[in-house]
Design a protein around this motif. Structure first.
Motif, PDB file in Angstrom:
ATOM      1  N   UNK A 128       5.820  -0.917  -5.215  1.00 22.27           N
ATOM      2  CA  UNK A 128       6.187  -1.407  -6.550  1.00 22.27           C
ATOM      3  C   UNK A 128       5.325  -2.595  -6.995  1.00 22.27           C
ATOM      4  N   UNK A 129       5.021  -3.474  -6.050  1.00 21.60           N
ATOM      5  CA  UNK A 129       4.252  -4.670  -6.377  1.00 21.60           C
ATOM      6  C   UNK A 129       2.875  -4.310  -6.938  1.00 21.60           C
ATOM      7  N   UNK A 130       2.190  -3.425  -6.248  1.00 21.80           N
ATOM      8  CA  UNK A 130       0.872  -2.989  -6.713  1.00 21.80           C
ATOM      9  C   UNK A 130       0.961  -2.270  -8.042  1.00 21.80           C
ATOM     10  N   UNK A 131       1.963  -1.395  -8.174  1.00 17.49           N
ATOM     11  CA  UNK A 131       2.152  -0.669  -9.441  1.00 17.49           C
ATOM     12  C   UNK A 131       2.408  -1.632 -10.593  1.00 17.49           C
ATOM     13  N   UNK A 132       3.203  -2.666 -10.321  1.00 19.55           N
ATOM     14  CA  UNK A 132       3.531  -3.644 -11.361  1.00 19.55           C
ATOM     15  C   UNK A 132       2.262  -4.333 -11.860  1.00 19.55           C
ATOM     16  N   UNK A 133       1.427  -4.748 -10.906  1.00 19.30           N
ATOM     17  CA  UNK A 133       0.173  -5.402 -11.278  1.00 19.30           C
ATOM     18  C   UNK A 133      -0.737  -4.432 -12.037  1.00 19.30           C
ATOM     19  N   UNK A 134      -0.810  -3.225 -11.542  1.00 19.51           N
ATOM     20  CA  UNK A 134      -1.742  -2.232 -12.087  1.00 19.51           C
ATOM     21  C   UNK A 134      -1.397  -1.845 -13.524  1.00 19.51           C
ATOM     22  N   UNK A 135      -0.167  -1.375 -13.726  1.00 21.09           N
ATOM     23  CA  UNK A 135       0.192  -0.926 -15.082  1.00 21.09           C
ATOM     24  C   UNK A 135       0.424  -2.110 -16.018  1.00 21.09           C
ATOM     25  N   UNK A 136       0.978  -3.183 -15.469  1.00 20.38           N
ATOM     26  CA  UNK A 136       1.231  -4.360 -16.306  1.00 20.38           C
ATOM     27  C   UNK A 136      -0.046  -4.934 -16.881  1.00 20.38           C
ATOM     28  N   UNK A 137      -1.105  -4.905 -16.103  1.00 20.56           N
ATOM     29  CA  UNK A 137      -2.380  -5.398 -16.634  1.00 20.56           C
ATOM     30  C   UNK A 137      -3.113  -4.308 -17.419  1.00 20.56           C
ATOM     31  N   UNK A 138      -3.352  -3.167 -16.794  1.00 17.05           N
ATOM     32  CA  UNK A 138      -4.248  -2.175 -17.405  1.00 17.05           C
ATOM     33  C   UNK A 138      -3.604  -1.438 -18.572  1.00 17.05           C
ATOM     34  N   UNK A 139      -2.362  -1.007 -18.404  1.00 17.98           N
ATOM     35  CA  UNK A 139      -1.743  -0.213 -19.466  1.00 17.98           C
ATOM     36  C   UNK A 139      -1.347  -1.089 -20.645  1.00 17.98           C
ATOM     37  N   UNK A 140      -0.916  -2.297 -20.371  1.00 16.08           N
ATOM     38  CA  UNK A 140      -0.375  -3.132 -21.459  1.00 16.08           C
ATOM     39  C   UNK A 140      -1.455  -3.948 -22.155  1.00 16.08           C
ATOM     40  N   UNK A 282       2.866   6.919 -10.907  1.00 13.75           N
ATOM     41  CA  UNK A 282       2.583   6.127  -9.706  1.00 13.75           C
ATOM     42  C   UNK A 282       1.260   6.508  -9.040  1.00 13.75           C
ATOM     43  N   UNK A 283       0.964   7.799  -8.986  1.00 14.13           N
ATOM     44  CA  UNK A 283      -0.232   8.232  -8.266  1.00 14.13           C
ATOM     45  C   UNK A 283      -1.526   7.661  -8.857  1.00 14.13           C
ATOM     46  N   UNK A 284      -1.552   7.486 -10.185  1.00 14.32           N
ATOM     47  CA  UNK A 284      -2.721   6.859 -10.823  1.00 14.32           C
ATOM     48  C   UNK A 284      -3.012   5.509 -10.183  1.00 14.32           C
ATOM     49  N   UNK A 285      -1.931   4.737 -10.039  1.00 17.19           N
ATOM     50  CA  UNK A 285      -2.091   3.395  -9.488  1.00 17.19           C
ATOM     51  C   UNK A 285      -2.531   3.457  -8.032  1.00 17.19           C
ATOM     52  N   UNK A 286      -1.875   4.305  -7.230  1.00 12.79           N
ATOM     53  CA  UNK A 286      -2.136   4.294  -5.793  1.00 12.79           C
ATOM     54  C   UNK A 286      -3.525   4.829  -5.463  1.00 12.79           C
ATOM     55  N   UNK A 287      -4.030   5.767  -6.273  1.00 14.84           N
ATOM     56  CA  UNK A 287      -5.394   6.250  -6.032  1.00 14.84           C
ATOM     57  C   UNK A 287      -6.404   5.123  -6.224  1.00 14.84           C
ATOM     58  N   UNK A 288      -6.264   4.395  -7.335  1.00 15.43           N
ATOM     59  CA  UNK A 288      -7.201   3.294  -7.585  1.00 15.43           C
ATOM     60  C   UNK A 288      -7.005   2.155  -6.598  1.00 15.43           C
ATOM     61  N   UNK A 289      -5.761   1.764  -6.381  1.00 16.91           N
ATOM     62  CA  UNK A 289      -5.491   0.626  -5.494  1.00 16.91           C
ATOM     63  C   UNK A 289      -5.963   0.924  -4.070  1.00 16.91           C
ATOM     64  N   UNK A 290      -5.680   2.144  -3.607  1.00 13.36           N
ATOM     65  CA  UNK A 290      -6.089   2.527  -2.256  1.00 13.36           C
ATOM     66  C   UNK A 290      -7.608   2.444  -2.107  1.00 13.36           C
ATOM     67  N   UNK A 291      -8.308   2.963  -3.095  1.00 10.02           N
ATOM     68  CA  UNK A 291      -9.775   2.938  -3.075  1.00 10.02           C
ATOM     69  C   UNK A 291     -10.275   1.487  -3.050  1.00 10.02           C
ATOM     70  N   UNK A 292      -9.694   0.651  -3.917  1.00  5.03           N
ATOM     71  CA  UNK A 292     -10.154  -0.741  -4.006  1.00  5.03           C
ATOM     72  C   UNK A 292      -9.889  -1.515  -2.716  1.00  5.03           C
ATOM     73  N   UNK A 293      -8.769  -1.195  -2.041  1.00  2.09           N
ATOM     74  CA  UNK A 293      -8.480  -1.880  -0.775  1.00  2.09           C
ATOM     75  C   UNK A 293      -9.526  -1.484   0.271  1.00  2.09           C
TER      76      UNK A 293
END
Lengths: 334, 334
Positions: A128-140, A282-293
């Motif tokens: 949830x934490x990563x998703x919050x950062x991801x969509x909160x910044x990029x989508x909004x 959710x998968x949108x976020x985890x694909x990008x976040x996983x790659x970036x990590x």
């Protein structure tokens, strides 16, 4: 079998008191048809938990006195009468502040195995934490290269991921945090462009120095005086992602302000969000976040407190700003 | 020739005092090369004027002590050394609180003639007021058929047009206003769906009655307690068009609140705007508004106060909610 459970005994008034949450023991019943038994391993502690305890419904139903304290968990299936889950599966669920939870399987999600990520990562950057950062910044806010992004609670679980996604997108990133140690971590480890220690520095003066072209995007976690200072430096037609308002969470009612006049004069677009709304993406976020990590572009820190019995004292660290990264209680061994 | 001019003598503290603005006389100079002489006919009085007098820059430069009070005007060209303007042309400009203004022509716009609309309409529904309602509602909130729209200061110049555009778009429209007379006008003449007199009724209770499906769109003109009440009834993912905050304009600094917590919990999108940003799209608004007026779908009311000498007392009507429709001072005959 004995199950230890934290029970909500009274709605906190202001800060959470020792008498508001009490650890009790009960006998664990057998699971019924279609049910599963989960042994909880990790418990997520988040600012939003305080709102759930207020006795007032918000985006989720209000908790009632006598309820097991609500919380997100990672656990392992120990018994299953549900064909969708096998003994040994690791799962994410709202298991609550207790050793074991019994569930029909609704809202329980399997965690992929052999990914190379440690299990606790699925409670933070890959949760949830990563998703919050991801969509909160990029989508909004749709950040563009060269824009200035200011993040409050920047060393927190969400804020620190937001800072790094901002850097990946080419923004100038300024983080506001509450200690020199956190500021140094943000600057030296996460390589953001500037930091402000709001406890020792003049936030308004420092923002003026660090944001010579004003602020295009503000990722809001705190509310209160810090936000008032940020608003004075926002640009015309800038954007605010409203993720949290932790400075007011221990108040007895919603705190007025910051002044809407800034939003009007600056023609600011402000959008509140709750991460549950993004579950389907959710998968949108985890694909990008996983790659970036994996690429080393995102680092994260989990602050793991051992022992369910310490959950009630640990959550207070959030409101004092004493946690270092994502705050998690370890309830049992993996 | 003598020119009477209202001069800003001191920045108002709270309400505008009689000593803040003083009417003085000066000799009118001859126009220079490329200049035009405008005889002002109508002067627009708007809530935003109060901000211009505060001594602090906002979306326009701050006025200075000794300046002629700033204001939008409609006038007629009496002399011209500028080939773009002919004697007898009617024009819109920021002519200020004075009988005559001399201009280079910059920012001066000709008003089309023989349109069938009365001249003062170009200061209200066919001017900035109409544009504010049009873009503030349609561009910012994109209202859909069947949605519930709540408008504060609903009988005001902008609010009354917003209500009617809302009806044209198929919304259920609820207007909040400050007298039974205004409420009756909104309900009986403008045919909106419900009204609330905030001075005599419990706004929160009435909103509950009148908006059984919650509020999808709030057109914000006032701020303060009315807005707090509206926020409690807003739906998830609803929208707010932030047009004005008149309840706080006579305060010495920006007024805190309403609480951002509502915006977070309800995932509200709030967008501030200033109508000057839409100048290039003005024709879109005037084509639709003109058509709707001719079709009888939009009615408007101008509250015309005769005499430049009454401008300073007239503007106070805005903050007391005593104007009936668009407040205009008639400076000279058409």
């Amino acid at each position: 079998m004995i199950n230890k459970q934290w029970i909500l005994k009274s709605f906190p008034r202001g800060d959470i008191a020792d008498t508001d949450l009490v650890l009790e023991e009960s006998n664990l019943r057998e699971i019924g048809e279609q049910e599963i038994l989960i042994r909880n391993i990790y418990l997520s502690l988040d600012p939003a938990n305080r709102g759930w305890m207020s006795g007032q419904a918000s985006y989720v139903d209000a908790m009632k006195i006598g309820d097991i304290m609500r919380g997100g968990t990672i656990g392992i299936i120990e018994k299953s009468n549900n064909e969708k889950f096998q003994v040994g599966d690791y799962v994410n669920s709202m298991g609550g502040w207790q050793n074991y939870s019994i569930s029909s399987g609704k809202g329980v999600q399997k965690i992929p195995q052999n990914t190379g990520f440690e299990l606790s990562a699925f409670m933070s950057v890959m949760g949830m934490t990563g998703m919050t950062a991801y969509f909160g910044l990029l989508d909004i806010t749709d950040p563009q290269e060269g824009e200035t992004l200011v993040v409050s609670a920047a060393a927190g679980a969400v804020g620190s991921i937001v800072c790094q996604i901002g850097k990946i997108k080419g923004c100038r990133v300024i983080g506001i945090s509450g200690s020199d140690e956190k500021c140094n971590w943000l600057k030296n480890e996460l390589n953001i462009d500037g930091t402000i220690n709001y406890k020792t520095e003049d936030v308004r003066a420092r923002l003026k120095e660090l944001c010579p072209d004003g602020i295009d995007i503000y990722f809001e976690n705190v509310g209160g005086k810090i936000t008032e200072a940020v608003l004075t430096r926002m640009n015309i037609k800038s954007r605010i992602s409203l993720c949290g308002l932790i400075s007011g969470y221990n108040s007895e009612s919603l705190v007025p302000g910051p002044a809407w006049g800034h939003l009007l004069i600056k023609r600011i677009k402000l959008q509140g969000f709750i991460i549950f709304d993004y579950q389907k993406r959710a998968m949108e976020a985890f694909q990008d976040l996983g790659k970036w990590i994996v690429e080393g572009k995102i680092k994260y820190k989990n602050d793991i407190v051992p022992g369910l019995e310490n959950a009630s004292s640990a959550i207070k660290k959030l409101f004092a700003g004493e946690n270092h990264g994502k705050l998690i209680v370890q309830i049992s061994e993996e």
